[in-house]
Motif scaffolding. Structure first.
Motif, PDB file in Angstrom:
ATOM      1  N   PHE A  67      50.300 -25.869  18.881  1.00 59.99           N
ATOM      2  CA  PHE A  67      50.631 -25.150  17.653  1.00 59.99           C
ATOM      3  C   PHE A  67      49.508 -25.308  16.626  1.00 59.99           C
ATOM      4  O   PHE A  67      49.041 -24.332  16.042  1.00 59.99           O
ATOM      5  N   ALA A  68      49.062 -26.529  16.387  1.00 65.17           N
ATOM      6  CA  ALA A  68      48.069 -26.806  15.350  1.00 65.17           C
ATOM      7  C   ALA A  68      46.690 -26.256  15.683  1.00 65.17           C
ATOM      8  O   ALA A  68      46.014 -25.688  14.819  1.00 65.17           O
ATOM      9  N   PHE A  69      46.275 -26.411  16.926  1.00 65.55           N
ATOM     10  CA  PHE A  69      44.883 -26.112  17.265  1.00 65.55           C
ATOM     11  C   PHE A  69      44.666 -24.716  17.848  1.00 65.55           C
ATOM     12  O   PHE A  69      43.522 -24.270  17.928  1.00 65.55           O
ATOM     13  N   ASP A  70      45.742 -24.000  18.188  1.00 66.20           N
ATOM     14  CA  ASP A  70      45.603 -22.606  18.616  1.00 66.20           C
ATOM     15  C   ASP A  70      45.732 -21.640  17.444  1.00 66.20           C
ATOM     16  O   ASP A  70      45.520 -20.437  17.616  1.00 66.20           O
ATOM     17  N   GLU A  71      46.078 -22.143  16.276  1.00 69.18           N
ATOM     18  CA  GLU A  71      46.243 -21.313  15.081  1.00 69.18           C
ATOM     19  C   GLU A  71      44.938 -20.550  14.810  1.00 69.18           C
ATOM     20  O   GLU A  71      43.857 -21.126  14.900  1.00 69.18           O
ATOM     21  N   PRO A  72      45.000 -19.239  14.522  1.00 68.21           N
ATOM     22  CA  PRO A  72      43.791 -18.427  14.375  1.00 68.21           C
ATOM     23  C   PRO A  72      42.794 -18.940  13.327  1.00 68.21           C
ATOM     24  O   PRO A  72      41.582 -18.873  13.551  1.00 68.21           O
ATOM     25  N   GLY A  73      43.271 -19.437  12.196  1.00 67.05           N
ATOM     26  CA  GLY A  73      42.363 -19.977  11.188  1.00 67.05           C
ATOM     27  C   GLY A  73      41.620 -21.204  11.687  1.00 67.05           C
ATOM     28  O   GLY A  73      40.425 -21.372  11.429  1.00 67.05           O
TER      29      GLY A  73
END
Length: 182
Positions: A67-73
């Motif tokens: 969740f945290a590291f696949d976030e586009p930003g």
């Protein structure tokens, strides 16, 4: 399992963040049912974002990392770092259940970075202004690492006072607002 995720912006990344806003929201829409709280932290004057808070209920630490590291930003370089910790929802509700609603009053993220013995493991008596509250924990949930709260308060000092003074290595207070699509 509940997780607290705080993406801190890199300096001068506002333009890139704004460019990716729809992608960010679309990504977060996939976690709509798991979301406990979300929203940006802001500069002191409230004019620019400084980070992004998400509290989510996910199956395990691997899902939280995804969740945290696949976030586009994050993938595009908007953020300089990510604080990701297990968290326990001491209020048993989402931010949308907060009786004070989405607007009105100043809102803050209060992060107590732990040291020594665990503190603030019970909800403070004046819970009416708490939007979210709970301990930050190790991945296995056994070690206390601090406390995170979203709170409505008249000023940063009042927000900071939700945590025990002198019991943390550091207490950070950030302007925060309810997030999500307008």
């Amino acid at each position: 399992m509940e997780f607290f995720c705080y993406h801190r912006d890199r300096p001068d990344s506002v333009a890139l963040r704004n460019e990716l806003l729809e992608q960010h929201w679309s990504y977060m829409d996939r976690y709509d049912k798991e979301m406990i709280a979300r929203g940006p932290t802001l500069t002191g004057d409230g004019d620019a974002p400084t980070g992004s808070v998400h509290i989510v209920d996910l199956p395990d630490p691997a899902a939280a990392r995804a969740f945290a590291f696949d976030e586009p930003g994050y993938q595009a370089g908007v953020y300089r770092d990510v604080l990701l910790r297990r968290w326990r929802n001491m209020l048993g509700r989402t931010m949308w259940d907060f009786p004070g609603g989405r607007t009105g009053g100043n809102r803050y993220l209060v992060l107590g970075l732990g040291m020594g013995q665990a503190v603030d493991l019970v909800v403070p008596p004046d819970r009416d202004e708490l939007i979210a509250y709970g301990p930050l924990l190790s991945d296995d949930g056994t070690t206390w690492l601090g406390t995170a709260a979203l709170v409505r308060a008249p000023d940063p000092d009042t927000a900071r006072a939700v945590l025990a003074p002198d019991r943390y290595a550091d207490i950070e207070v950030h302007n925060w607002q309810f997030g999500g699509r307008p």
